[in-house]
Design a protein around this motif. Sequence first.
Motif, PDB file in Angstrom:
ATOM      1  N   ALA A  77       0.835  -1.206   0.000  1.00 39.63           N
ATOM      2  CA  ALA A  77       0.000   0.000   0.000  1.00 39.63           C
ATOM      3  C   ALA A  77       0.871   1.259   0.000  1.00 39.63           C
ATOM      4  CB  ALA A  77      -0.939  -0.007   1.207  1.00 39.63           C
ATOM      5  N   THR A  78       1.890   1.273   0.840  1.00 40.16           N
ATOM      6  CA  THR A  78       2.793   2.414   0.926  1.00 40.16           C
ATOM      7  C   THR A  78       3.554   2.598  -0.380  1.00 40.16           C
ATOM      8  OG1 THR A  78       3.043   2.086   3.307  1.00 40.16           O
ATOM      9  CG2 THR A  78       4.740   3.381   2.209  1.00 40.16           C
ATOM     10  N   LYS A  79       4.103   1.517  -0.900  1.00 46.87           N
ATOM     11  CA  LYS A  79       4.873   1.591  -2.144  1.00 46.87           C
ATOM     12  C   LYS A  79       3.999   2.039  -3.313  1.00 46.87           C
ATOM     13  CE  LYS A  79       8.691  -1.520  -1.124  1.00 46.87           C
ATOM     14  NZ  LYS A  79       9.682  -0.456  -1.036  1.00 46.87           N
ATOM     15  N   LEU A  80       2.776   1.533  -3.394  1.00 45.97           N
ATOM     16  CA  LEU A  80       1.884   1.934  -4.480  1.00 45.97           C
ATOM     17  C   LEU A  80       1.578   3.427  -4.432  1.00 45.97           C
ATOM     18  CD1 LEU A  80      -0.721  -0.884  -5.120  1.00 45.97           C
ATOM     19  CD2 LEU A  80       0.617   0.341  -6.807  1.00 45.97           C
ATOM     20  N   LYS A  81       1.341   3.939  -3.242  1.00 44.13           N
ATOM     21  CA  LYS A  81       1.078   5.374  -3.089  1.00 44.13           C
ATOM     22  C   LYS A  81       2.272   6.172  -3.594  1.00 44.13           C
ATOM     23  CE  LYS A  81      -0.419   8.724   0.401  1.00 44.13           C
ATOM     24  NZ  LYS A  81       0.472   9.816   0.233  1.00 44.13           N
ATOM     25  N   ARG A  82       3.473   5.762  -3.224  1.00 41.54           N
ATOM     26  CA  ARG A  82       4.683   6.468  -3.647  1.00 41.54           C
ATOM     27  C   ARG A  82       4.926   6.323  -5.151  1.00 41.54           C
ATOM     28  NH1 ARG A  82       8.260   4.553   1.512  1.00 41.54           N
ATOM     29  NH2 ARG A  82       7.298   5.980   2.992  1.00 41.54           N
ATOM     30  N   ILE A  83       4.650   5.146  -5.685  1.00 36.70           N
ATOM     31  CA  ILE A  83       4.831   4.915  -7.118  1.00 36.70           C
ATOM     32  C   ILE A  83       3.881   5.808  -7.918  1.00 36.70           C
ATOM     33  CG2 ILE A  83       4.541   3.229  -8.986  1.00 36.70           C
ATOM     34  CD1 ILE A  83       5.435   1.061  -6.893  1.00 36.70           C
ATOM     35  N   LYS A  84       2.629   5.892  -7.494  1.00 32.48           N
ATOM     36  CA  LYS A  84       1.655   6.736  -8.187  1.00 32.48           C
ATOM     37  C   LYS A  84       2.087   8.201  -8.143  1.00 32.48           C
ATOM     38  CE  LYS A  84      -2.216   3.720  -7.059  1.00 32.48           C
ATOM     39  NZ  LYS A  84      -3.438   3.607  -6.245  1.00 32.48           N
ATOM     40  N   GLU A  85       2.583   8.639  -6.975  1.00 30.84           N
ATOM     41  CA  GLU A  85       3.079  10.004  -6.848  1.00 30.84           C
ATOM     42  C   GLU A  85       4.268  10.232  -7.779  1.00 30.84           C
ATOM     43  OE1 GLU A  85       3.864  10.285  -2.643  1.00 30.84           O
ATOM     44  OE2 GLU A  85       1.750  10.616  -2.153  1.00 30.84           O
ATOM     45  N   LYS A  86       5.170   9.266  -7.825  1.00 26.67           N
ATOM     46  CA  LYS A  86       6.348   9.353  -8.696  1.00 26.67           C
ATOM     47  C   LYS A  86       5.934   9.428 -10.168  1.00 26.67           C
ATOM     48  CE  LYS A  86      10.822   7.026  -9.337  1.00 26.67           C
ATOM     49  NZ  LYS A  86      11.643   5.901  -8.861  1.00 26.67           N
ATOM     50  N   LEU A  87       4.981   8.605 -10.571  1.00 27.00           N
ATOM     51  CA  LEU A  87       4.500   8.626 -11.953  1.00 27.00           C
ATOM     52  C   LEU A  87       3.842   9.957 -12.289  1.00 27.00           C
ATOM     53  CD1 LEU A  87       3.116   4.997 -12.312  1.00 27.00           C
ATOM     54  CD2 LEU A  87       5.086   5.978 -13.511  1.00 27.00           C
ATOM     55  N   ASN A  88       3.107  10.526 -11.320  1.00 24.57           N
ATOM     56  CA  ASN A  88       2.503  11.847 -11.528  1.00 24.57           C
ATOM     57  C   ASN A  88       3.560  12.914 -11.761  1.00 24.57           C
ATOM     58  OD1 ASN A  88      -0.263  11.950 -11.692  1.00 24.57           O
ATOM     59  ND2 ASN A  88      -0.574  11.902  -9.484  1.00 24.57           N
ATOM     60  N   VAL A  89       4.607  12.867 -10.947  1.00 26.13           N
ATOM     61  CA  VAL A  89       5.700  13.828 -11.103  1.00 26.13           C
ATOM     62  C   VAL A  89       6.364  13.647 -12.468  1.00 26.13           C
ATOM     63  CG1 VAL A  89       8.019  14.452 -10.250  1.00 26.13           C
ATOM     64  CG2 VAL A  89       6.138  14.116  -8.635  1.00 26.13           C
ATOM     65  N   LEU A  90       6.640  12.412 -12.835  1.00 26.83           N
ATOM     66  CA  LEU A  90       7.272  12.132 -14.127  1.00 26.83           C
ATOM     67  C   LEU A  90       6.380  12.597 -15.283  1.00 26.83           C
ATOM     68  CD1 LEU A  90       8.722   8.535 -13.465  1.00 26.83           C
ATOM     69  CD2 LEU A  90      10.028  10.668 -13.739  1.00 26.83           C
ATOM     70  N   ALA A  91       5.080  12.409 -15.151  1.00 28.03           N
ATOM     71  CA  ALA A  91       4.145  12.784 -16.216  1.00 28.03           C
ATOM     72  C   ALA A  91       4.067  14.294 -16.392  1.00 28.03           C
ATOM     73  CB  ALA A  91       2.756  12.233 -15.922  1.00 28.03           C
ATOM     74  N   ASN A  92       4.322  15.026 -15.313  1.00 24.27           N
ATOM     75  CA  ASN A  92       4.207  16.488 -15.364  1.00 24.27           C
ATOM     76  C   ASN A  92       5.544  17.195 -15.609  1.00 24.27           C
ATOM     77  OD1 ASN A  92       1.382  16.631 -14.940  1.00 24.27           O
ATOM     78  ND2 ASN A  92       1.711  16.105 -12.805  1.00 24.27           N
ATOM     79  N   GLN A  93       6.566  16.429 -15.917  1.00 24.00           N
ATOM     80  CA  GLN A  93       7.879  17.043 -16.183  1.00 24.00           C
ATOM     81  C   GLN A  93       7.946  17.527 -17.598  1.00 24.00           C
ATOM     82  OE1 GLN A  93      10.823  14.093 -15.116  1.00 24.00           O
ATOM     83  NE2 GLN A  93      10.926  14.863 -13.037  1.00 24.00           N
TER      84      GLN A  93
END
Length: 163
Positions: free
Chosen positions: A147-163
């Motif tokens: 659960a923790t890792k998925l939350k962080r992965i989704k946040e990371k993907l959001n950041v990558l998508a908005n770069q």
Amino acid sequence: MEGQKENEQAFLALVQDNRRLIYKVCYLYATDEEHLKDLHQEVLINLWQGFKSFKGEAKISSWIYRVSLNTCISFYRKHSKITDTIPLENLFEVVSDDGEKAAHLHEMYQLISRLNRLEKAIILLWLDEKSYEEIAEITGLTRNNIATKLKRIKEKLNVLANQ
């Protein structure tokens, strides 16, 4: 002899029914077409070797994921010269779709290819609608860790998508 033939036919049917799952896992860890073929072959070998001992205690798809992921990660470690970036030009041979959906899919796979090996495995399982419990079983992590890792992965993907 008859039992062996039935076993082989059952295995071939299993591979056929789960070919997209196997190929998708291999694809996320491959660096080029040749590497993809090597990974796919290694996964099939390991699935065949474990097929007779599969007891059905887990879902067959969970077992296939576990074998595929472990094979790809082990293969990746053995060949440390392989980079973390994955060219995704051939993705559309796996997923034949046109237009906007294909463009979104291509972008998603490009972002996922920038994740580390464990993150790729977790997000792939989540995208295939595996429950946290199933992901935990396949990866060997706890449900809370997933659960923790998925939350962080989704946040990371959001950041990558908005770069």
